[in-house]
Scaffold this motif. Structure first.
Motif, PDB file in Angstrom:
ATOM      1  N   LEU A  16       0.826  -1.205   0.000  1.00  0.00           N
ATOM      2  CA  LEU A  16       0.000   0.000   0.000  1.00  0.00           C
ATOM      3  C   LEU A  16       0.861   1.257   0.000  1.00  0.00           C
ATOM      4  O   LEU A  16       0.439   2.302  -0.514  1.00  0.00           O
ATOM      5  CB  LEU A  16      -0.929  -0.012   1.213  1.00  0.00           C
ATOM      6  N   GLY A  17       2.061   1.163   0.557  1.00  0.00           N
ATOM      7  CA  GLY A  17       2.971   2.304   0.504  1.00  0.00           C
ATOM      8  C   GLY A  17       3.339   2.661  -0.924  1.00  0.00           C
ATOM      9  O   GLY A  17       3.470   3.837  -1.274  1.00  0.00           O
ATOM     10  N   ARG A  18       3.499   1.642  -1.787  1.00  0.00           N
ATOM     11  CA  ARG A  18       3.786   1.906  -3.195  1.00  0.00           C
ATOM     12  C   ARG A  18       2.588   2.573  -3.866  1.00  0.00           C
ATOM     13  O   ARG A  18       2.742   3.462  -4.711  1.00  0.00           O
ATOM     14  CB  ARG A  18       4.131   0.603  -3.901  1.00  0.00           C
ATOM     15  N   ALA A  19       1.384   2.130  -3.495  1.00  0.00           N
ATOM     16  CA  ALA A  19       0.180   2.768  -4.049  1.00  0.00           C
ATOM     17  C   ALA A  19       0.119   4.238  -3.650  1.00  0.00           C
ATOM     18  O   ALA A  19      -0.208   5.111  -4.473  1.00  0.00           O
ATOM     19  CB  ALA A  19      -1.067   2.026  -3.583  1.00  0.00           C
ATOM     20  N   ALA A  20       0.446   4.509  -2.385  1.00  0.00           N
ATOM     21  CA  ALA A  20       0.420   5.893  -1.911  1.00  0.00           C
ATOM     22  C   ALA A  20       1.438   6.746  -2.666  1.00  0.00           C
ATOM     23  O   ALA A  20       1.176   7.908  -3.002  1.00  0.00           O
ATOM     24  CB  ALA A  20       0.713   5.923  -0.413  1.00  0.00           C
ATOM     25  N   GLN A  21       2.598   6.163  -2.946  1.00  0.00           N
ATOM     26  CA  GLN A  21       3.624   6.893  -3.690  1.00  0.00           C
ATOM     27  C   GLN A  21       3.118   7.299  -5.071  1.00  0.00           C
ATOM     28  O   GLN A  21       3.309   8.438  -5.509  1.00  0.00           O
ATOM     29  CB  GLN A  21       4.872   6.021  -3.813  1.00  0.00           C
ATOM     30  N   HIS A  22       2.449   6.376  -5.750  1.00  0.00           N
ATOM     31  CA  HIS A  22       1.929   6.692  -7.084  1.00  0.00           C
ATOM     32  C   HIS A  22       0.777   7.688  -7.015  1.00  0.00           C
ATOM     33  O   HIS A  22       0.638   8.548  -7.896  1.00  0.00           O
ATOM     34  CB  HIS A  22       1.470   5.412  -7.774  1.00  0.00           C
ATOM     35  N   LEU A  23      -0.048   7.600  -5.979  1.00  0.00           N
ATOM     36  CA  LEU A  23      -1.157   8.539  -5.831  1.00  0.00           C
ATOM     37  C   LEU A  23      -0.650   9.944  -5.540  1.00  0.00           C
ATOM     38  O   LEU A  23      -1.193  10.930  -6.048  1.00  0.00           O
ATOM     39  CB  LEU A  23      -2.098   8.069  -4.722  1.00  0.00           C
ATOM     40  N   ARG A  24       0.386  10.040  -4.724  1.00  0.00           N
ATOM     41  CA  ARG A  24       0.945  11.365  -4.444  1.00  0.00           C
ATOM     42  C   ARG A  24       1.533  11.981  -5.704  1.00  0.00           C
ATOM     43  O   ARG A  24       1.486  13.202  -5.889  1.00  0.00           O
ATOM     44  CB  ARG A  24       2.006  11.256  -3.344  1.00  0.00           C
ATOM     45  N   ALA A  25       2.091  11.118  -6.589  1.00  0.00           N
ATOM     46  CA  ALA A  25       2.602  11.621  -7.864  1.00  0.00           C
ATOM     47  C   ALA A  25       1.481  12.173  -8.727  1.00  0.00           C
ATOM     48  O   ALA A  25       1.722  12.997  -9.617  1.00  0.00           O
ATOM     49  CB  ALA A  25       3.346  10.511  -8.601  1.00  0.00           C
ATOM     50  N   LYS A  26       0.248  11.705  -8.467  1.00  0.00           N
ATOM     51  CA  LYS A  26      -0.935  12.210  -9.178  1.00  0.00           C
ATOM     52  C   LYS A  26      -1.609  13.340  -8.402  1.00  0.00           C
ATOM     53  O   LYS A  26      -2.746  13.707  -8.690  1.00  0.00           O
ATOM     54  CB  LYS A  26      -1.939  11.079  -9.388  1.00  0.00           C
ATOM     55  N   HIS A  27      -0.900  13.873  -7.393  1.00  0.00           N
ATOM     56  CA  HIS A  27      -1.357  15.036  -6.614  1.00  0.00           C
ATOM     57  C   HIS A  27      -2.507  14.701  -5.665  1.00  0.00           C
ATOM     58  O   HIS A  27      -3.304  15.583  -5.336  1.00  0.00           O
ATOM     59  CB  HIS A  27      -1.746  16.196  -7.538  1.00  0.00           C
ATOM     60  N   TYR A  28      -2.578  13.455  -5.222  1.00  0.00           N
ATOM     61  CA  TYR A  28      -3.526  13.103  -4.167  1.00  0.00           C
ATOM     62  C   TYR A  28      -2.869  13.364  -2.812  1.00  0.00           C
ATOM     63  O   TYR A  28      -1.680  13.082  -2.619  1.00  0.00           O
ATOM     64  CB  TYR A  28      -3.932  11.635  -4.261  1.00  0.00           C
ATOM     65  N   ASP A  29      -3.651  13.867  -1.884  1.00  0.00           N
ATOM     66  CA  ASP A  29      -3.155  14.120  -0.527  1.00  0.00           C
ATOM     67  C   ASP A  29      -3.377  12.856   0.303  1.00  0.00           C
ATOM     68  O   ASP A  29      -4.480  12.599   0.786  1.00  0.00           O
ATOM     69  CB  ASP A  29      -3.894  15.317   0.083  1.00  0.00           C
ATOM     70  N   ILE A  30      -2.326  12.048   0.451  1.00  0.00           N
ATOM     71  CA  ILE A  30      -2.426  10.760   1.134  1.00  0.00           C
ATOM     72  C   ILE A  30      -1.665  10.841   2.456  1.00  0.00           C
ATOM     73  O   ILE A  30      -0.460  11.119   2.482  1.00  0.00           O
ATOM     74  CB  ILE A  30      -1.833   9.624   0.272  1.00  0.00           C
ATOM     75  N   SER A  31      -2.362  10.574   3.530  1.00  0.00           N
ATOM     76  CA  SER A  31      -1.736  10.603   4.854  1.00  0.00           C
ATOM     77  C   SER A  31      -1.528   9.189   5.369  1.00  0.00           C
ATOM     78  O   SER A  31      -2.039   8.211   4.810  1.00  0.00           O
ATOM     79  CB  SER A  31      -2.629  11.373   5.833  1.00  0.00           C
ATOM     80  N   ALA A  32      -0.770   9.076   6.462  1.00  0.00           N
ATOM     81  CA  ALA A  32      -0.557   7.774   7.088  1.00  0.00           C
ATOM     82  C   ALA A  32      -1.876   7.197   7.589  1.00  0.00           C
ATOM     83  O   ALA A  32      -2.092   5.979   7.558  1.00  0.00           O
ATOM     84  CB  ALA A  32       0.441   7.912   8.236  1.00  0.00           C
TER      85      ALA A  32
END
Length: 738
Positions: free
Chosen positions: A276-292
């Motif tokens: 899921l950490g890898r998913a968060a990394q890709h989402l942040r690259a798409k400008h999603y605000d992903i928190s812990a």
């Protein structure tokens, strides 16, 4: 010394299964076999030592093909987590003889139809029945949960074999005739191997194991294999990609998420945090605000869902569903935005340089490396500056390769315009390119010789000037003078007796663009310029004959081609070409029996090129629209004059007023009859032109009914009736109301 008792051990796996691979390695370690038989084409046995080469990095594929018919080919892809790949690695590391045991492709590729044609067409996969019994959504989910995610491999292979044996008994039609022959050959190979080994490991797709274990008489297998056709087959290793692993290939169905399986192989103990950490990394690259906190809640939901389903481990579907629910707020589209990067990836394999290759493919690969052009699965864009020697050589290489492989590797992108020093390309490796190039290998051992011979051999297929001219446009950037000369000669020979005006017009833009592009590359285009002059001279002398007494469909075609050719010649900026074109167009304005659509277009061409003044055009427009009773011809002349451009009506009020008066004077029944043709004329304008025309109509309608000549106001008051009528007419023409 007394020989030990021979034993055969069968391991049914799923192709491309990381769990299957892990269980298989554990079983081989426990067995310590002295020989391994692996499902695969025996023709590739000689290529197995290359697996140990450090340069061999999966994903890769075995490519087998018929040299006499390269399109008859099959791929066998392998990822690092494929059980077959791990079996090969294990055998080489432990110095255990390993050979492929499937039916030779020399037999299966000998027929003119694929073995898959014999496979029964079923709405459901046989494993779906097992999924129904066990409570899973489909057979893939059943296998994933019961085999791939199972931590304890004890008796696993025996349990799988038992389940599939029952399935094959219940569904005998699920096994194709081709599979029956393959299984007969594998049994024959196993019998031969038992004479030379004491602990034999047989590894193949789980579906075949019950058939291989069955007590079938030798004579029955021989009868099934009797009379098989045979052909020559060559094979090699080629790079593969994660994207291609998602598609069906020689080893079963495609894998939906190669990155997920690679993750399971590399990190079997991951509890979901890393994934899921890898998913968060890709989402942040798409400008999603992903928190812990988002990830913690997603992980909790995925684990809870898996537990409710009775699963021991969290499946990919649990992670994606949880991600869509927590971070996507119930919208699964969030998965689509990161699907390629997260689930698939751009991984591409590599093969050693000493891998057997055809001379043509070896030359192409050598040139690619010399030019420092990337071979990646990721789509990459490059911009070439043709003034630089390296970029010019790259462009030449790309154009030559495209002539052979049909543009599988390089796709041209829109530039600022032809005649510039820039080229833009999108590069993306496609394994199918090897087949395309293998098919062309008979034409030469180098890229230059193969392209020249191949294109020359296909020239007879082009029986029109347009097709040959288009081919020439593609060939010129490849810098092949002999081929350019052959194409120019073919065009010249065909043009001598060519009486097809449409074909000649269609060829002109390609020739004009070829000359412009040739100037950029500083190539000698004197012969091409002479060829263009010859075609234009013939067009000026007699082209008008093809514009007379033709039907409306032919006129539409000629009008479109004339506009395209005129624009290309204008961009060429050649005085001789302009003179010939003027003579051809001028003849359409003065000759009798010219189709009115083409006559109107000819007058517009003269006006746009400033070869006639606005007053003369206005007089001709008034004459054409005033011809007694011939409303259809007048409407077609108007369509030709306004062909896809209404700018002239915005800048020339006299023309606007003439057309407005004519439209207002049309009887209602005639207007209704001509409305489809008139609407086609006006709705072909660009949106901005249509908007400005509407504004102009509103403005003039507000000036004492100014857009209606029939209504003349003597004071400043607005004639509401006239204004409303004008607005309705314009709206109907522009298609703004039914």
């Amino acid at each position: 010394m007394k020989r030990q008792t021979m034993s055969i051990h069968y391991y049914g796996i799923r192709h491309h299964g990381p769990g299957s691979a892990r269980h298989l390695l554990a079983a081989l370690d426990a067995l310590q076999p002295d020989r391994i038989l692996l499902e695969g084409p025996p023709e590739a046995d000689a290529l197995l030592p290359l697996v140990a080469d450090a340069a061999m990095q999966p994903p890769v594929a075995l490519l087998a093909y018929r040299p006499d018919a390269p399109q008859r080919a099959v791929y066998y892809p392998f990822a690092a987590w494929s059980p077959e790949w791990q079996a090969m690695q294990y055998a080489l590391a432990h110095h255990i003889p390993l050979t492929f045991c499937d039916l030779p492709l020399a037999h299966s590729l000998a027929d003119d139809h694929d073995e898959d044609d014999d496979t029964p067409t079923a709405a459901r996969h046989p494993f779906d029945d097992l999924a129904d019994i066990a409570g899973y959504r489909d057979g893939e989910e059943w296998w994933e949960a019961t085999v791939e995610q199972r931590g304890d491999g004890e008796d696993l292979f025996a349990a799988v074999t038992e389940a599939i044996a029952a399935l094959r008994d219940a569904l005998p039609a699920a096994t194709s005739a081709g599979d029956l022959k393959r299984e007969a050959w594998m049994r024959k190979t196993i019998r031969a191997a038992t004479k030379e080994s004491e602990r034999l490991a047989v590894i193949c797709g789980a579906w075949h194991i019950p058939a291989l274990q069955s007590a079938v008489a030798v004579k029955d297998d021989n009868a099934l294999l009797k009379g098989l056709a045979k052909t020559k087959v060559d094979s090699t290793w080629i790079p593969w990609t994660n994207s291609r692993l998602t598609r069906q290939s020689g080893y079963g169905a495609g894998i939906r998420a190669p990155n997920w399986y690679a993750h399971l192989w590399r990190h079997p103990d991951d509890d979901g945090v890393r994934w899921l950490g890898r998913a968060a990394q890709h989402l942040r690259a798409k400008h999603y605000d992903i928190s812990a906190a988002h990830l913690i809640e997603t992980l909790r939901l995925a684990r809870t869902t898996a537990a409710l389903r009775g699963q021991t481990r969290v499946a990919l579907a649990d992670y994606t569903d949880a991600l869509a629910s927590i971070i996507g707020m119930g919208d699964s589209a969030i998965i689509d935005r990161i699907q390629h990067a997260w689930l698939i990836g751009d991984t591409i394999g590599s093969v050693p340089e000493n891998t057997p290759q055809l001379p043509l493919i070896a030359d192409i690969d050598k040139q690619r490396k010399q030019l420092r052009l990337p071979q990646t699965a990721e789509s990459r864009e490059i911009i070439l500056d043709l003034r630089k020697p390296l970029d010019l050589a790259r462009s030449q290489y790309i154009h030559r390769l495209n002539l052979l492989d049909g543009g599988l590797w390089a796709t041209p992108l829109a530039r600022s315009g032809k005649g510039t020093y820039k080229e833009a390309w999108r590069l993306e490796y496609q394994p199918e390119q090897h087949i395309r190039l293998t098919e062309k290998a008979v034409y030469g051992n180098t890229l230059e010789s193969a392209v020249t011979a191949y294109i020359t051999s296909t020239l007879h297929q082009d029986q029109s000037l347009a097709a040959l001219a288009e081919r020439l446009e593609h060939v010129l950037p490849a810098e092949l003078p002999n081929l350019v000369a052959a194409l120019a000669a073919a065009i010249a020979a065909l043009s001598v007796d060519n009486r097809d005006l449409a074909d000649t017009l269609a060829a002109l833009p390609h020739l004009a663009e070829t000359l412009r592009y040739g100037n950029v590359r500083q190539t000698d285009n004197a012969a091409l310029a002479h060829l263009l002059d010859t075609l234009l001279a013939r067009l000026a002398a007699g082209g008008v004959q093809g514009c007379m007494n033709i039907d409306n469909d032919s006129a539409q075609t000629l009008c479109r081609l004339t506009r395209s050719a005129g624009a290309a010649l204008a961009a060429l900026n050649d005085a001789d070409a302009d003179r010939y074109w003027h003579d051809y167009i001028h003849a359409q304005t003065t000759s009798q029996h010219i189709h009115p659509l083409l006559a109107g277009n000819a007058w517009r061409d003269h006006y746009d090129r400033q070869q006639t003044d606005a007053e003369t055009v206005a007089a001709e427009l008034h004459r054409q629209l005033s011809r007694g009773g011939n409303y259809a011809d007048a409407a077609q002349w108007l369509e030709g004059f306004l062909y896809q451009s209404g700018t002239v009506l915005l800048v020339h009020d006299t023309l606007w007023q003439i057309i407005n008066d004519w439209l207002r004077a049309l009887p209602e029944d005639r207007f209704t009859e001509l409305l489809p043709l008139l609407r086609r004329t006006f709705t072909a304008f660009e949106a901005g032109e249509r908007r400005q025309l509407g504004d102009k109509a509103r403005m003039q309608a507000g000036q004492a009914g100014g857009s209606r000549a029939a209504v003349v106001a003597t004071d400043s008051a607005i004639d509401e009736t006239a204004a409303q009528a004008a607005m309705q007419t314009v709206a109907r023409l522009l298609g703004l109301e039914a």
